[in-house]
Scaffold this motif. Structure first.
Motif, mmCIF file in Angstrom:
data_model
loop_
_atom_site.group_PDB
_atom_site.id
_atom_site.type_symbol
_atom_site.label_atom_id
_atom_site.label_comp_id
_atom_site.label_asym_id
_atom_site.label_seq_id
_atom_site.Cartn_x
_atom_site.Cartn_y
_atom_site.Cartn_z
ATOM 1 N N LEU A 184 33.854 100.126 41.785
ATOM 2 C CA LEU A 184 34.008 100.186 40.327
ATOM 3 C C LEU A 184 34.499 98.868 39.733
ATOM 4 C CD1 LEU A 184 35.591 103.743 40.061
ATOM 5 C CD2 LEU A 184 33.339 103.069 39.199
ATOM 6 N N GLY A 185 34.616 97.846 40.585
ATOM 7 C CA GLY A 185 34.987 96.523 40.097
ATOM 8 C C GLY A 185 36.462 96.218 40.140
ATOM 9 N N GLY A 186 37.261 97.031 40.801
ATOM 10 C CA GLY A 186 38.698 96.807 40.857
ATOM 11 C C GLY A 186 39.134 96.167 42.153
ATOM 12 N N PRO A 187 40.434 96.031 42.383
ATOM 13 C CA PRO A 187 41.498 96.450 41.480
ATOM 14 C C PRO A 187 41.496 95.633 40.181
ATOM 15 C CG PRO A 187 42.344 96.025 43.698
ATOM 16 C CD PRO A 187 40.962 95.473 43.630
ATOM 17 N N ALA A 188 41.628 96.309 39.063
ATOM 18 C CA ALA A 188 41.618 95.660 37.760
ATOM 19 C C ALA A 188 42.090 96.652 36.718
ATOM 20 C CB ALA A 188 40.221 95.162 37.410
ATOM 21 N N SER A 189 42.523 96.124 35.583
ATOM 22 C CA SER A 189 42.867 97.002 34.466
ATOM 23 C C SER A 189 41.592 97.627 33.921
ATOM 24 C CB SER A 189 43.557 96.208 33.356
ATOM 25 O OG SER A 189 44.778 95.679 33.811
ATOM 26 N N PRO A 190 41.531 98.939 33.807
ATOM 27 C CA PRO A 190 40.321 99.571 33.264
ATOM 28 C C PRO A 190 40.030 99.097 31.853
ATOM 29 C CG PRO A 190 41.767 101.198 34.301
ATOM 30 C CD PRO A 190 42.547 99.927 34.201
ATOM 31 N N ASP A 191 38.773 99.128 31.478
ATOM 32 C CA ASP A 191 38.384 98.774 30.115
ATOM 33 C C ASP A 191 39.074 99.714 29.125
ATOM 34 O OD1 ASP A 191 34.960 98.047 31.075
ATOM 35 O OD2 ASP A 191 36.727 96.753 30.997
ATOM 36 N N PRO A 192 39.297 99.265 27.899
ATOM 37 C CA PRO A 192 39.930 100.151 26.911
ATOM 38 C C PRO A 192 39.025 101.314 26.555
ATOM 39 C CG PRO A 192 39.157 98.124 25.883
ATOM 40 C CD PRO A 192 38.997 97.931 27.358
ATOM 41 N N TRP A 193 39.626 102.373 26.033
ATOM 42 C CA TRP A 193 38.849 103.523 25.582
ATOM 43 C C TRP A 193 37.927 103.115 24.441
ATOM 44 C CZ3 TRP A 193 39.205 106.777 29.207
ATOM 45 C CH2 TRP A 193 40.403 107.208 29.758
ATOM 46 N N PRO A 194 36.800 103.785 24.280
ATOM 47 C CA PRO A 194 35.951 103.514 23.112
ATOM 48 C C PRO A 194 36.701 103.825 21.823
ATOM 49 C CG PRO A 194 35.211 105.487 24.268
ATOM 50 C CD PRO A 194 36.214 104.822 25.158
ATOM 51 N N SER A 195 36.260 103.182 20.750
ATOM 52 C CA SER A 195 37.000 103.264 19.488
ATOM 53 C C SER A 195 37.144 104.694 18.977
ATOM 54 C CB SER A 195 36.313 102.396 18.430
ATOM 55 O OG SER A 195 34.966 102.804 18.241
ATOM 56 N N ASP A 196 36.116 105.536 19.183
ATOM 57 C CA ASP A 196 36.209 106.920 18.703
ATOM 58 C C ASP A 196 37.343 107.672 19.389
ATOM 59 O OD1 ASP A 196 32.632 107.534 18.230
ATOM 60 O OD2 ASP A 196 34.111 106.466 17.030
ATOM 61 N N LEU A 197 37.475 107.451 20.710
ATOM 62 C CA LEU A 197 38.531 108.130 21.445
ATOM 63 C C LEU A 197 39.897 107.563 21.065
ATOM 64 C CD1 LEU A 197 39.512 110.127 23.507
ATOM 65 C CD2 LEU A 197 38.891 108.532 25.336
ATOM 66 N N VAL A 198 39.977 106.245 20.892
ATOM 67 C CA VAL A 198 41.229 105.633 20.456
ATOM 68 C C VAL A 198 41.635 106.194 19.097
ATOM 69 C CG1 VAL A 198 42.296 103.477 19.685
ATOM 70 C CG2 VAL A 198 40.921 103.510 21.768
ATOM 71 N N GLY A 199 40.651 106.306 18.198
ATOM 72 C CA GLY A 199 40.958 106.865 16.887
ATOM 73 C C GLY A 199 41.471 108.285 16.972
ATOM 74 N N LEU A 200 40.864 109.087 17.855
ATOM 75 C CA LEU A 200 41.303 110.465 18.031
ATOM 76 C C LEU A 200 42.737 110.514 18.542
ATOM 77 C CD1 LEU A 200 40.842 113.519 18.260
ATOM 78 C CD2 LEU A 200 39.856 113.111 20.515
ATOM 79 N N LEU A 201 43.033 109.721 19.571
ATOM 80 C CA LEU A 201 44.380 109.702 20.125
ATOM 81 C C LEU A 201 45.390 109.244 19.078
ATOM 82 C CD1 LEU A 201 43.519 108.165 23.605
ATOM 83 C CD2 LEU A 201 44.325 110.490 23.205
ATOM 84 N N ASP A 202 45.027 108.210 18.322
ATOM 85 C CA ASP A 202 45.935 107.709 17.289
ATOM 86 C C ASP A 202 46.152 108.734 16.187
ATOM 87 O OD1 ASP A 202 44.895 104.195 17.375
ATOM 88 O OD2 ASP A 202 46.268 105.350 18.620
#
Length: 679
Positions: free
Chosen positions: A237-255
């Motif tokens: 999956l390309g790690g070890p690494a910080s995962p990409d941020p959530w998509p904006s729609d999900l970020v908006g929902l969480l916020d």
């Protein structure tokens, strides 16, 4: 979430129960609070299992191993008691939404969220498996979605049940039905399939994106020997690494859900009074309904003290008043001939400009009127200082005399402008120091939390071979007491800190920046290639961004994504030789004005020749600086404006800048013309 049941005990061990989170086959889970841990997820083992000797043995083995799990993707173990009649286990409590609740309420996760979810869970499992541990109960219920990413919300508290019987995570357990790394890998794939709307593995595997489908199919093989390991998953999956941020729609929902809960709690949750820190509690049942409606796991933690109708008259450590509302310090006796400013900052309300001076200590100015209103400290030990985020209080390092010798040591001093009170903080010193039998260790830094209710203080390491003492402490600013101390290893120690939020802070040691938990000091994330002790945070961008110096560049960094957004060249700073004594004097960013400032000073006495500079502030040293347009990267102004520290008014009304000779200039934020001079 639900209010406590009438049959739930009010207290378990040192913890006072606040509300119910749920239950599984072997335990009930609560939100709880204690003096040492203000918020935990508490597992209380059911009587049907606690009476089983085999279960207790298995539980003890698993819990003992879990004590040393260190992973930003796994909720850590904080405390436990397995000897009592009803055993309990306390783990870290994280605000977020369980994956099951998220999907059942809002539908399948978008495709862009699957890879960050997959990588975070894979890294959590890899961290467990590296220590020869298993989760054994990975499912949508034990997967927590937070603003910062996904994590395993507990380490499978059905471990012990899995040792003596079948696993209870039906639909996510491997066919072999036992606790093993290969079982966790199977559950990892089953959770991904469920997250895209598949009610079962057979029904949902085709819904996964192609790049994840093949990997999931390999994890779902019937023969556990043919499944990839968790390390394989991380690597693929390309790690070890910080995962990409959530998509904006999900970020908006969480916020949005967090904002709904915050607004609801503002009306129904307890109010903290300054001074005693009393929390006036409302009914837990009403609060539970509010939180269920908000759809987010966010709970306050009550101090069940008697509610008094009398007004609280305990003096506040941070006075809730404006900076120019009748300051408590008298005006200075004499005017300033030579200010010789070293550092400056606007107050949070923008009315006051504080200036540290080599000749005059800490000076306070009504900058609009061009008048000095107070001089609360005649001497300071270091140029930099910081304002509290509430009220009008300043923390600055000063010098104190050790009574048994001529040695002076650095302490932290807070100056509360409205009340005219100053307080001194030594940090976590030994009993010999407090008794006046040993010299105190030096205070390096003091930083306020965003609420102004706590502060972190850092002092020099204890090199005494007779015993090691903590070098980092947390101060409760309602009482002034040291409520937490961290005894970090030498390689774990840091000099300075800055809070990111109430739960996390940024630890700075001049080589790395580390995100750490604010209540335990545990490291969650590391940003390398840092070359100074200065850092600033960007506000209003919708992301968690910071700027810091990295050799020959100043980097703009996305902390959540772990990626560089922009860089600003500072070849002159990068060319400084290692033996040159130099220090960054300022690093400030203002997103409203779109400006970024960086300055540093060099001591010629340490650069290989010449006589030492005469006594005085860093105006005696060569000073250099840069001011950039944050968006275009274009350098603005000249060396005369940018060579020494500057600060931006919180409302964009003005810029304050220290001139080469130590005078303070008030600049127009658009033209950079000098409006006034304080000297």
């Amino acid at each position: 979430m639900h209010p406590l049941h009438p049959h739930d005990p009010p207290v378990v061990g040192p913890f006072r129960l606040v509300g119910r989170l749920g239950e599984d086959s072997c335990s009930r889970m609560y939100v709880a609070s204690s003096e040492e841990h203000p918020s935990v997820a508490l597992r209380v083992i059911k009587a049907s299992h606690s009476a089983n000797p085999a279960f207790r043995t298995a539980l003890g083995y698993r819990v003992e191993n879990a004590r040393h799990v260190l992973s930003p993707y796994v909720a850590g173990l904080l405390d436990f008691d397995l000897e009592r009649t009803t055993p309990w286990i306390a783990t870290e409590y994280h605000q977020g939404i369980p994956l099951r609740s998220l999907v059942e309420t809002h539908g399948p996760l978008p495709a862009e969220a699957l890879r960050p979810l997959a990588l975070a869970l894979a890294q959590g499992l890899a961290d467990l498996h590296a220590g020869h541990r298993t989760h054994a109960a990975l499912s949508p219920d034990t997967t927590l979605i937070t603003r910062r990413g996904a994590l395993l919300s507990d380490i499978g508290f059905e471990w012990a049940a899995a040792e003596i019987g079948p696993l209870s995570n039906q639909g996510f357990a491997a066919p072999e039905g036992r606790a093993a790394p290969a079982v966790d890998v199977y559950a990892w794939a089953a959770v991904l399939v469920w997250a895209v709307g598949g009610k079962s593995v057979a029904e949902g595997i085709d819904r996964l994106p192609l790049q994840l489908r093949g990997l999931a199919e390999a994890c779902l093989r019937e023969d556990p020997a043919l499944r990839p390991t968790s390390d394989d998953l991380v690597r693929l999956l390309g790690g070890p690494a910080s995962p990409d941020p959530w998509p904006s729609d999900l970020v908006g929902l969480l916020d949005r859900q967090a904002e709904q809960a915050t607004r609801a709690l503002a009306a129904a949750s307890p109010r903290r009074k300054r001074g005693k820190g009393v929390l006036l509690a409302s009914g837990s049942a009403a609060l539970a309904l509010i939180l269920v409606a908000a759809g987010v796991l966010l709970w306050p933690f009550f101090e069940e003290e008697p509610v008094s109708s009398e007004e609280d008259t305990t003096p506040a450590l941070i006075t809730d008043a404006g900076c120019l509302d009748d300051p408590g310090f008298p005006p200075p006796d004499e005017p300033i001939d030579d200010l010789d400013a070293m550092y400056l900052a606007f107050s949070p309300d923008g009315d006051l400009l504080a200036v540290s001076s080599y000749n005059h200590g800490l000076t306070l100015w009504d900058w609009r009127a061009g008048e000095e209103i107070a001089r609360p400290l005649e001497k300071v030990a270091s140029a930099a200082f910081t304002f509290a985020p509430v009220g009008c209080q300043i923390a600055v390092n000063t010098l104190d005399q050790f009574p048994q010798s001529d040695i002076q040591h650095t302490i932290a001093t807070t100056v509360d402008v409205p009340s005219g009170e100053t307080r001194e903080y030594l940090g976590p010193q030994s009993e010999r120091v407090l008794d006046g039998l040993a010299e105190p260790r030096q205070v390096y830094s003091f930083a306020y939390s965003p609420s102004g209710e706590r502060a972190i203080i850092n002092i020099s390491r204890d090199l005494n071979l007779e015993g090691r003492h903590p070098s980092t402490g947390i101060i409760d600013l309602d009482t002034g007491e040291l409520v937490e101390t961290w005894d970090l290893e030498e390689t774990d120690a840091f000099l300075y800190a800055r809070y990111l939020d109430e739960e996390r802070l940024l630890a700075i040691d001049g080589r790395t920046l580390e995100v750490r938990q604010a209540n335990t000091g545990r490291r969650e994330q590391t940003v390398r290639n840092n070359s100074s002790l200065r850092v600033d945070l960007l506000e209003g961008t919708g992301k968690e961004e910071l700027v810091y110096a990295a050799q020959d560049r100043v980097l703009r960094w996305d902390l959540e994504a772990g990626t560089e957004i922009d860089s600003f060249p500072v070849p002159d700073y990068g060319d400084l030789e290692e033996h040159t004594n130099h220090s960054v004097s300022n690093l400030r960013v203002d997103t409203e004005l779109g400006l970024l400032h960086f300055s540093y000073a060099v001591s010629p006495a340490m650069s290989g020749g010449g006589d030492p500079p005469p006594p005085g502030s860093d105006r005696r040293f060569p000073n250099h600086g840069h001011l950039w347009d944050l968006e275009t990267g274009e350098e603005i102004g000249d060396e005369d404006i940018a060579s020494r520290p500057m600060d931006f008014h919180p409302d964009g009304e003005a810029i304050a800048s220290i001139g080469p000779e130590g005078d303070v200039r008030i600049l127009d934020p658009e033209t950079f013309e000098v409006i006034d001079t304080l000297s």
